[in-house]
Design a protein around this motif. Sequence first.
Motif, mmCIF file in Angstrom:
data_model
loop_
_atom_site.group_PDB
_atom_site.id
_atom_site.type_symbol
_atom_site.label_atom_id
_atom_site.label_comp_id
_atom_site.label_asym_id
_atom_site.label_seq_id
_atom_site.Cartn_x
_atom_site.Cartn_y
_atom_site.Cartn_z
ATOM 1 N N GLY B 28 0.810 -1.225 0.000
ATOM 2 C CA GLY B 28 0.000 0.000 0.000
ATOM 3 C C GLY B 28 0.841 1.272 0.000
ATOM 4 N N HIS B 29 2.125 1.153 -0.342
ATOM 5 C CA HIS B 29 3.004 2.323 -0.374
ATOM 6 C C HIS B 29 2.672 3.217 -1.556
ATOM 7 N N ASP B 30 3.004 4.515 -1.393
ATOM 8 C CA ASP B 30 2.690 5.454 -2.460
ATOM 9 C C ASP B 30 3.880 5.786 -3.344
ATOM 10 N N THR B 31 5.063 5.345 -2.965
ATOM 11 C CA THR B 31 6.263 5.669 -3.738
ATOM 12 C C THR B 31 7.031 4.404 -4.080
ATOM 13 N N MET B 32 7.457 4.329 -5.328
ATOM 14 C CA MET B 32 8.240 3.181 -5.792
ATOM 15 C C MET B 32 9.481 3.679 -6.524
ATOM 16 N N TYR B 33 10.504 2.830 -6.549
ATOM 17 C CA TYR B 33 11.814 3.236 -7.052
ATOM 18 C C TYR B 33 12.451 2.114 -7.863
ATOM 19 N N TRP B 34 13.366 2.519 -8.722
ATOM 20 C CA TRP B 34 14.304 1.588 -9.337
ATOM 21 C C TRP B 34 15.713 2.014 -8.957
ATOM 22 N N TYR B 35 16.475 1.025 -8.492
ATOM 23 C CA TYR B 35 17.886 1.214 -8.187
ATOM 24 C C TYR B 35 18.706 0.247 -9.042
ATOM 25 N N LYS B 36 19.925 0.678 -9.383
ATOM 26 C CA LYS B 36 20.856 -0.183 -10.106
ATOM 27 C C LYS B 36 22.061 -0.445 -9.213
ATOM 28 N N GLN B 37 22.434 -1.721 -9.094
ATOM 29 C CA GLN B 37 23.649 -2.066 -8.340
ATOM 30 C C GLN B 37 24.649 -2.666 -9.313
ATOM 31 N N ASP B 38 25.758 -1.950 -9.486
ATOM 32 C CA ASP B 38 26.729 -2.388 -10.478
ATOM 33 C C ASP B 38 27.698 -3.416 -9.900
ATOM 34 N N SER B 39 28.696 -3.751 -10.677
ATOM 35 C CA SER B 39 29.638 -4.808 -10.276
ATOM 36 C C SER B 39 30.444 -4.423 -9.048
ATOM 37 N N LYS B 40 30.546 -3.118 -8.774
ATOM 38 C CA LYS B 40 31.258 -2.668 -7.579
ATOM 39 C C LYS B 40 30.321 -2.567 -6.387
ATOM 40 N N LYS B 41 29.107 -3.047 -6.565
ATOM 41 C CA LYS B 41 28.109 -3.149 -5.497
ATOM 42 C C LYS B 41 27.532 -1.802 -5.071
ATOM 43 N N PHE B 42 27.773 -0.759 -5.877
ATOM 44 C CA PHE B 42 27.243 0.550 -5.509
ATOM 45 C C PHE B 42 25.792 0.664 -5.966
ATOM 46 N N LEU B 43 24.907 1.010 -5.021
ATOM 47 C CA LEU B 43 23.477 1.154 -5.313
ATOM 48 C C LEU B 43 23.185 2.585 -5.717
ATOM 49 N N LYS B 44 22.646 2.741 -6.917
ATOM 50 C CA LYS B 44 22.384 4.097 -7.389
ATOM 51 C C LYS B 44 20.919 4.228 -7.815
ATOM 52 N N ILE B 45 20.279 5.311 -7.355
ATOM 53 C CA ILE B 45 18.879 5.506 -7.712
ATOM 54 C C ILE B 45 18.765 5.854 -9.192
ATOM 55 N N MET B 46 17.724 5.307 -9.826
ATOM 56 C CA MET B 46 17.465 5.614 -11.228
ATOM 57 C C MET B 46 16.201 6.463 -11.346
ATOM 58 N N PHE B 47 15.121 5.942 -10.810
ATOM 59 C CA PHE B 47 13.818 6.605 -10.932
ATOM 60 C C PHE B 47 13.033 6.471 -9.630
ATOM 61 N N SER B 48 12.120 7.420 -9.459
ATOM 62 C CA SER B 48 11.190 7.354 -8.341
ATOM 63 C C SER B 48 9.825 7.814 -8.838
ATOM 64 N N TYR B 49 8.787 7.079 -8.451
ATOM 65 C CA TYR B 49 7.418 7.439 -8.787
ATOM 66 C C TYR B 49 6.616 7.578 -7.507
ATOM 67 N N ASN B 50 5.816 8.633 -7.443
ATOM 68 C CA ASN B 50 4.902 8.822 -6.328
ATOM 69 C C ASN B 50 3.491 8.916 -6.883
ATOM 70 N N ASN B 51 2.645 7.969 -6.470
ATOM 71 C CA ASN B 51 1.272 7.943 -6.994
ATOM 72 C C ASN B 51 1.231 8.044 -8.521
ATOM 73 N N LYS B 52 2.024 7.248 -9.157
ATOM 74 C CA LYS B 52 2.115 7.131 -10.625
ATOM 75 C C LYS B 52 2.778 8.326 -11.294
ATOM 76 N N GLU B 53 3.268 9.278 -10.510
ATOM 77 C CA GLU B 53 3.901 10.455 -11.103
ATOM 78 C C GLU B 53 5.414 10.379 -10.924
ATOM 79 N N LEU B 54 6.168 10.646 -11.994
ATOM 80 C CA LEU B 54 7.624 10.603 -11.937
ATOM 81 C C LEU B 54 8.145 11.732 -11.059
#
Lengths: 109, 111
Positions: B28-54
């Motif tokens: 039931g959360h209102d915000t969703m995200y995509w993160y990328k973790q590369d070969s060096k294990k660093f987690l980097k945010i790509m996108f965030s959506y709140n209530n279907k809005e970028l």
Amino acid sequence: RKEVEQDPGPFNVPEGATVAFNCTYSNSASQSFFWYRQDCRKEPKLLMSVYSSGNEDGRFTAQLNRASQYISLLIRDSKLSDSATYLCVVKGNNNDMRFGAGTRLTVKP
Amino acid sequence: DTAVSQTPKYLVTQMGNDKSIKCEQNLGHDTMYWYKQDSKKFLKIMFSYNNKELIINETVPNRFSPKSPDKAHLNLHINSLELGDSAVYFCASSHYPSFFYFGPGTRLLVL
């Protein structure tokens, strides 16, 4: 400068040792702070939130110094199961979470 | 009861192909995200959506296009895959001001 910087590690400690991880962040407007734990080939999971007054959860103690923009995690009486990568996480006012590169801990028998 | 689920778990594909990764949360959360973790294990945010809005769109090649059909879903479509896209992609969700829950990750290998 990276937004969130952590001790590079790795830390290799014997069982029962006390180990401390440090983290600094660059955005003074950051609002919330967390430590996450990530096991090999798994997703990150919340270990604990970090409060201004400092907080403790069993063997884990987290501290926050807003003036210095510094966060720490102390693990006492290390267990083999504590072996993981510990991620310092800072949340901005855009509700986004910025991660440090992580510090790898290996606890050995 | 899976809180945040992603499919597929593993994705092996050739350079130049187009692929999609799906994410669903039942919290039931209102915000969703995509993160990328590369070969060096660093987690980097790509996108965030709140209530279907970028809300957040970091410096990501426009070959990556997120789509949020509703609050519970955030999919990621990648066009013309490149070798450098190989990484683990994590979906996450949160409800302000709480912390994030992550999905199990999708391991993408581009050959």
